[in-house]
Design an enzyme around this catalytic site. Structure first.
Site, PDB file in Angstrom:
ATOM      1  N   TYR A  99     -12.405 -29.854  23.695  1.00  0.00           N
ATOM      2  CA  TYR A  99     -13.655 -29.400  24.307  1.00  0.00           C
ATOM      3  C   TYR A  99     -14.219 -28.159  23.623  1.00  0.00           C
ATOM      4  O   TYR A  99     -15.426 -27.928  23.629  1.00  0.00           O
ATOM      5  CB  TYR A  99     -13.419 -29.150  25.799  1.00  0.00           C
ATOM      6  N   LYS A 133     -19.564 -23.889  28.968  1.00  0.00           N
ATOM      7  CA  LYS A 133     -19.467 -24.186  30.391  1.00  0.00           C
ATOM      8  C   LYS A 133     -18.964 -22.968  31.175  1.00  0.00           C
ATOM      9  O   LYS A 133     -19.386 -22.733  32.316  1.00  0.00           O
ATOM     10  CB  LYS A 133     -18.542 -25.379  30.631  1.00  0.00           C
TER      11      LYS A 133
END
Length: 252
Positions: free
Chosen positions: A151, A158
């Site tokens: 990620y 995020k």
């Protein structure tokens, strides 16, 4: 009568039927809301086609969340006050994902944070003048309190988004505007499939989520979004609701 009866909701990020944004738009309509979709550039045509698959017609307005011109025009394009926003916008260049964390240039990091985190603030502020008291803003995240395989800088973006949502909740609260996030488990959406190494999440959720987890079912996340947009959470803001089968609550 549905829990969003009489409300107008802006839903961003609808590009496929398999997306959480589409599920939220569909469920919002089923609960009585008038839904407005946003898209931009070449994606406008795609969103317009997908909009035809909703239970009711939904207009598509142009909104590039990184364009000051589009943001300034948002209140007029909405054509009246709204009662909620679904923020389902995220993007990171290919060199910011897939295990290349140490080599990603700042330009790519900047893009990821601008599109995926700062845009939450940009859209909220752009729409502030037409948000009715009690309105809800709901964004989508993938729990960034820990590091995930592959990620990389999207995870950092995020994390920035999660912090942004708390500050927005603080500063927009006096105007009775609520800001919350839904942290869904991994879903086989188009966005997820574009992340190199995404398949590493599959066994983890299948083995450890107490309630189990269906990576093809976007409805649980969509229902959480609709609930947070409704009047049933009048005193909830700055919150992150996990919709992940309970995996976030378990250890190894």
């Amino acid at each position: 009568m549905g829990i969003l009866e009489g409300k107008r909701i802006l839903v961003t990020g609808v590009l496929t039927e398999s997306s959480i944004a589409f599920a939220a738009a569909r469920l919002a309509q089923e609960q009585g809301a008038e839904v407005i979709l946003s898209s931009f550039g070449r994606q406008m045509k795609i969103t317009t086609i997908i909009a035809e698959r909703l239970p009711k017609p939904a207009p598509v307005i142009e909104l590039d969340a990184t364009s000051e011109e589009d943001l300034a025009a948002l209140p007029e394009r909405l054509g009246g006050n709204i009662d909620g926003i679904v923020h389902a916008i995220a993007f990171a260049p290919k060199d910011a994902l897939g295990g290349v964390f140490l080599d990603t240039p700042f330009e790519s990091v900047s893009t990821a944070i601008h599109v995926s985190a700062y845009s939450l603030k940009s859209i909220a502020v752009a729409a502030k003048s037409v948000l009715n008291p009690g309105a809800g803003i709901v964004g989508l995240t993938f729990d960034a309190t820990v590091a995930w395989p592959a990620y990389d800088w999207m995870g950092v973006a995020k994390a920035a988004m999660e912090s942004t949502s708390r500050y927005l909740a603080k500063y927009m609260g006096p105007d009775k505007i609520r800001v919350n996030l839904v942290s869904a488990g991994p879903l086989k959406t188009t966005a997820a499939k574009s992340i190199p190494g995404f398949e590493a999440f599959e066994d983890v959720w299948g083995d450890r989520a107490p309630l189990g987890w269906d990576q093809t079912d976007t409805e649980p996340a969509g229902k959480a979004i609709v609930a947070l947009l409704s009047d049933w959470f009048p005193a909830t803001t700055g919150e992150m609701v996990h919709v992940d089968g309970g995996l976030h609550s378990t250890g190894a």
